[in-house]
Design a protein around this motif. Structure first.
Motif, PDB file in Angstrom:
ATOM      1  N   GLU A 198      -1.370   7.856   2.382  1.00 43.50           N
ATOM      2  CA  GLU A 198      -2.543   8.579   1.882  1.00 43.50           C
ATOM      3  C   GLU A 198      -2.116   9.765   1.008  1.00 43.50           C
ATOM      4  O   GLU A 198      -1.168  10.483   1.356  1.00 43.50           O
ATOM      5  N   ASN A 199      -2.803   9.954  -0.092  1.00 40.87           N
ATOM      6  CA  ASN A 199      -2.559  11.064  -1.033  1.00 40.87           C
ATOM      7  C   ASN A 199      -1.174  11.045  -1.674  1.00 40.87           C
ATOM      8  O   ASN A 199      -0.717  12.068  -2.182  1.00 40.87           O
ATOM      9  N   SER A 224       0.852  -1.189   0.000  1.00 35.81           N
ATOM     10  CA  SER A 224       0.000   0.000   0.000  1.00 35.81           C
ATOM     11  C   SER A 224       0.891   1.244   0.000  1.00 35.81           C
ATOM     12  O   SER A 224       2.113   1.131   0.151  1.00 35.81           O
TER      13      SER A 224
END
Lengths: 180, 168
Positions: free
Chosen positions: B50-51, B47
Motif C-alpha cells: 500500500e502507498n 501487486s
C-alpha cells in the motif's frame, strides 16, 4: 520545444535538475516498476532495481544526447539493471540465471504480493521457461502492448527479429500450457 | 503401379484412436477456454505494498548523490567499501596502539613498599635472605636510587621510631 525536450533540458541544467528529476519520477516510476517487476518477479527486488535505475539515470542524464527517445533510454537502463541483478544473484547462488529464475517463480505462489489466480500463475511459470530475451519481448508486447518499433529502439535490435522472437515465445507458452 | 489400381484405392490406410472424434470437440473446447483465459487476462497478478508509489519517490531522492559540491559519492551499502574502510580503520588503530602504548615503569612510593611488607608479614630474616638470593645490584634497585637520598632516609628513620623492631 516538446515536453520531452524541455524535461531533458531541465534535467541537464543544475538549477532545475532536482525538480525536473521529480517530474521524471512521477512520469516513469510506475511504468518502469512494472517492466522491472515482470523480470525480477519479487517486489523487494523490483524496488531495489527501480532505485538503482533512477540513480543511474540521475548520474548519467548529462550524457544523454537525445539519439533515442527518453523513455527508450530509461527502459534500456531499467532492462540492463534488471538483467545485471538477475545474473549477479544467480552467480552468488552458483546457479545459471535460468535455474535462478525457476527458483524465484516457484516461490511466487507463497508471495504476499502476488494475487494472481491459477491461470496467471501458470502463465508466469510458462514465461519463466523462456530464454531471457524472449521473456522480455513477450512481456513488453503481451502485457505492455509496446509497438515493435519502440521495442526495437529499447532493445537495440530489428523489428523483424522481435516479431520472430515474439512468435516463438507465444508458441512455446502455448505448448507449455497444453502439455502441463 | 497400374492406373486402374490407383483408382481403386479409396482409403489412405490411416487409422485413428478409438473414440477420437467423440473426445476431440471436448478437448478442443477445453484448450480454447484455457488459452482464452490466459491470453485475455493481460494481468500479471503482481501487486505492490500500500502507498508504495507515493513513498518510492522520496526513497529514491534520499539516495541520490549530492551534486552541490561535485563530490563523488560512493554507496554506503557497498560491501567492498565497507571492507576497505574497516581495514584502514583497523590498521590505524593498530599503529596508534603500537606507538602510543609504551608502558612507563611503575614508580613505587615508599608508602607502597612499606605497606607491602606489613601486609605480607615479611620479617627481617626473610628480607635479608631475599636480598642475598637475588644479588641485587645498585642499578636494578631503582627505588633507592631514584627516590631516596640521604636526607630523605634520615627523615624517614627519625619519623619511624618502630624501625628498630624491623631491623632486629
Amino acid at each position: 520545444m516538446t515536453n520531452e525536450t524541455e524535461l531533458i533540458t531541465r534535467l541537464q541544467e543544475k538549477p532545475t535538475k532536482e525538480s525536473a528529476f521529480r517530474d521524471l519520477l512521477k512520469l516513469y516510476k510506475e511504468r518502469l516498476y512494472w517492466h522491472i517487476r515482470k523480470m525480477v518477479i519479487s517486489h523487494d527486488d523490483a524496488d531495489d532495481v527501480l532505485q538503482n535505475t533512477f540513480i543511474k539515470v540521475y548520474k548519467n542524464i548529462d550524457n544523454f544526447k537525445g539519439d533515442s527517445q527518453l523513455y527508450s533510454w530509461l527502459y534500456r537502463i531499467a532492462t540492463n539493471e534488471a538483467i545485471t541483478f538477475i545474473n549477479k544473484n544467480a552467480k552468488r547462488k552458483q546457479v545459471s540465471s535460468e535455474e535462478y529464475q525457476n527458483t524465484i517463480i516457484n516461490q511466487l505462489e507463497a508471495d504476499v504480493y502476488f494475487e494472481g489466480d491459477a491461470i496467471q500463475l501458470k502463465l508466469q511459470k510458462a514465461i519463466a521457461t523462456l530464454p531471457q530475451k524472449q521473456q522480455l519481448v513477450f512481456n513488453m508486447k503481451y502485457f505492455d502492448d509496446l509497438k515493435y518499433k519502440d521495442m526495437a529502439d529499447i532493445l537495440e535490435t530489428s523489428e523483424g527479429a522481435l516479431k520472430a522472437s515474439y512468435h516463438i515465445a507465444v508458441k512455446k507458452i502455448e505448448h507449455f500450457l497444453t502439455s502441463n | 503401379m497400374k492406373k486402374e489400381d490407383l483408382n481403386n484405392i479409396k482409403k489412405p490406410g490411416f487409422k485413428i484412436p478409438e473414440g477420437y472424434f467423440r473426445t476431440f470437440e471436448e478437448q478442443l473446447n477445453e484448450r480454447i477456454k484455457l488459452e482464452d483465459a490466459v491470453f485475455n487476462t493481460k494481468q500479471t497478478g503482481f501487486s505492490v505494498p500500500e502507498n508504495y508509489f507515493n513513498s518510492v519517490e522520496d526513497n529514491i531522492i534520499s539516495h541520490l548523490p549530492k551534486t552541490k559540491n561535485n563530490v563523488s559519492v560512493i554507496s554506503i551499502n557497498s560491501r567492498r567499501s565497507l571492507y576497505y574502510i574497516s581495514g584502514i580503520a583497523a590498521s590505524l588503530l593498530l599503529l596508534f596502539a603500537i606507538f602510543t602504548n609504551k608502558e612507563e615503569p611503575l614508580e613505587l612510593s615508599v608508602d607502597m613498599v612499606e605497606s607491602y611488607f606489613e601486609s605480607q608479614d615479611i620479617n627481617s630474616y626473610e628480607l635479608a635472605e631475599l636480598l642475598v638470593d637475588i644479588e641485587l645490584i645498585d642499578d636494578d634497585f631503582t627505588i633507592t636510587k631514584n627516590t631516596y637520598d640521604e636526607v630523605n632516609l634520615e627523615t624517614y628513620l627519625l619519623d619511624n621510631a618502630d624501625l628498630d623492631a624491623f631491623l632486629e
